[in-house]
Design a protein around this motif. Sequence first.
Motif, PDB file in Angstrom:
ATOM      1  N   UNK A  71       8.817  -2.441   9.826  1.00 57.47           N
ATOM      2  CA  UNK A  71       7.892  -1.894   8.923  1.00 57.47           C
ATOM      3  C   UNK A  71       7.136  -0.974   9.468  1.00 57.47           C
ATOM      4  N   UNK A  72       6.712   0.044   8.562  1.00 53.76           N
ATOM      5  CA  UNK A  72       5.585   1.125   9.252  1.00 53.76           C
ATOM      6  C   UNK A  72       4.230   0.318   9.580  1.00 53.76           C
ATOM      7  N   UNK A  73       3.518   0.777  10.488  1.00 55.88           N
ATOM      8  CA  UNK A  73       2.369   0.319  10.671  1.00 55.88           C
ATOM      9  C   UNK A  73       1.505   0.155   9.346  1.00 55.88           C
ATOM     10  N   UNK A  74       0.884  -1.226   9.351  1.00 51.16           N
ATOM     11  CA  UNK A  74       0.120  -1.370   8.113  1.00 51.16           C
ATOM     12  C   UNK A  74      -1.362  -1.694   8.526  1.00 51.16           C
ATOM     13  N   UNK A  75      -2.215  -0.947   7.575  1.00 53.91           N
ATOM     14  CA  UNK A  75      -3.669  -1.111   8.038  1.00 53.91           C
ATOM     15  C   UNK A  75      -4.285  -2.098   6.976  1.00 53.91           C
ATOM     16  N   UNK A  76      -5.386  -2.338   7.165  1.00 50.62           N
ATOM     17  CA  UNK A  76      -6.178  -3.452   6.613  1.00 50.62           C
ATOM     18  C   UNK A  76      -6.666  -2.701   5.116  1.00 50.62           C
ATOM     19  N   UNK A  77      -5.598  -2.354   4.278  1.00 49.23           N
ATOM     20  CA  UNK A  77      -5.811  -2.217   2.943  1.00 49.23           C
ATOM     21  C   UNK A  77      -6.129  -3.455   2.034  1.00 49.23           C
ATOM     22  N   UNK A  78      -7.004  -3.476   1.314  1.00 45.79           N
ATOM     23  CA  UNK A  78      -7.281  -4.553   0.239  1.00 45.79           C
ATOM     24  C   UNK A  78      -7.514  -4.151  -1.044  1.00 45.79           C
ATOM     25  N   UNK A  79      -6.797  -4.419  -2.138  1.00 52.74           N
ATOM     26  CA  UNK A  79      -6.705  -3.612  -3.464  1.00 52.74           C
ATOM     27  C   UNK A  79      -7.080  -2.336  -3.300  1.00 52.74           C
ATOM     28  N   UNK A 115       0.943  -1.217   0.017  1.00 52.12           N
ATOM     29  CA  UNK A 115       0.180   0.012  -0.092  1.00 52.12           C
ATOM     30  C   UNK A 115       1.060   1.232   0.011  1.00 52.12           C
ATOM     31  N   UNK A 116       0.511   2.271  -0.764  1.00 53.19           N
ATOM     32  CA  UNK A 116       1.209   3.503  -0.781  1.00 53.19           C
ATOM     33  C   UNK A 116       0.889   4.223   0.609  1.00 53.19           C
ATOM     34  N   UNK A 117       2.270   4.536   1.090  1.00 53.90           N
ATOM     35  CA  UNK A 117       2.166   5.449   2.198  1.00 53.90           C
ATOM     36  C   UNK A 117       1.010   6.621   2.518  1.00 53.90           C
TER      37      UNK A 117
END
Length: 152
Positions: free
Chosen positions: A36-44, A18-20
């Motif tokens: 890693x940076x904190x990643x959130x639930x991005x899907x597609x 995912x793009x920041x």
Amino acid sequence: MTWSGRLGSLGIELPPVPAPAGAYVPAVRSGNLVFTAGQVPFVDGKIAATGKVGREISPEEAKAHARTCALNALAAVDQLVGIDKVSRVVKVVGFVASAEGFTGQPAVLNGASELLGEVFGDAGQHVRSAVGVAELPLGVPVEVELTVEIGF
């Protein structure tokens, strides 16, 4: 077997990174560690869910979103150094946007931890913090960051 081969045998495909959402990068390497940076639930490319766990989001749904966050974090590691260079998962930090009175943050973060165990086996065992918070960026229910050790 390589970690990428293990992902394939499990039927797991790493998503695009995912793009920041701000002025940062998805992952950085310092010595033999990747953060890693904190990643959130991005899907597609889209947020999969918004809301607080224990109110709009069930703990079971949040656990699935934590898994998605961990996949996004692994994708960031893969993009930076290649998933097959991972020698072990060191630490997982997870944040859960929690409704008042919700105390099941560890069970939610098991979604990320269990995925790492499936992929890395014993090398996926890690230390972890599961933190309940009032709000998360973009209104998401869960955010996960990883620290992994890599071979040189």
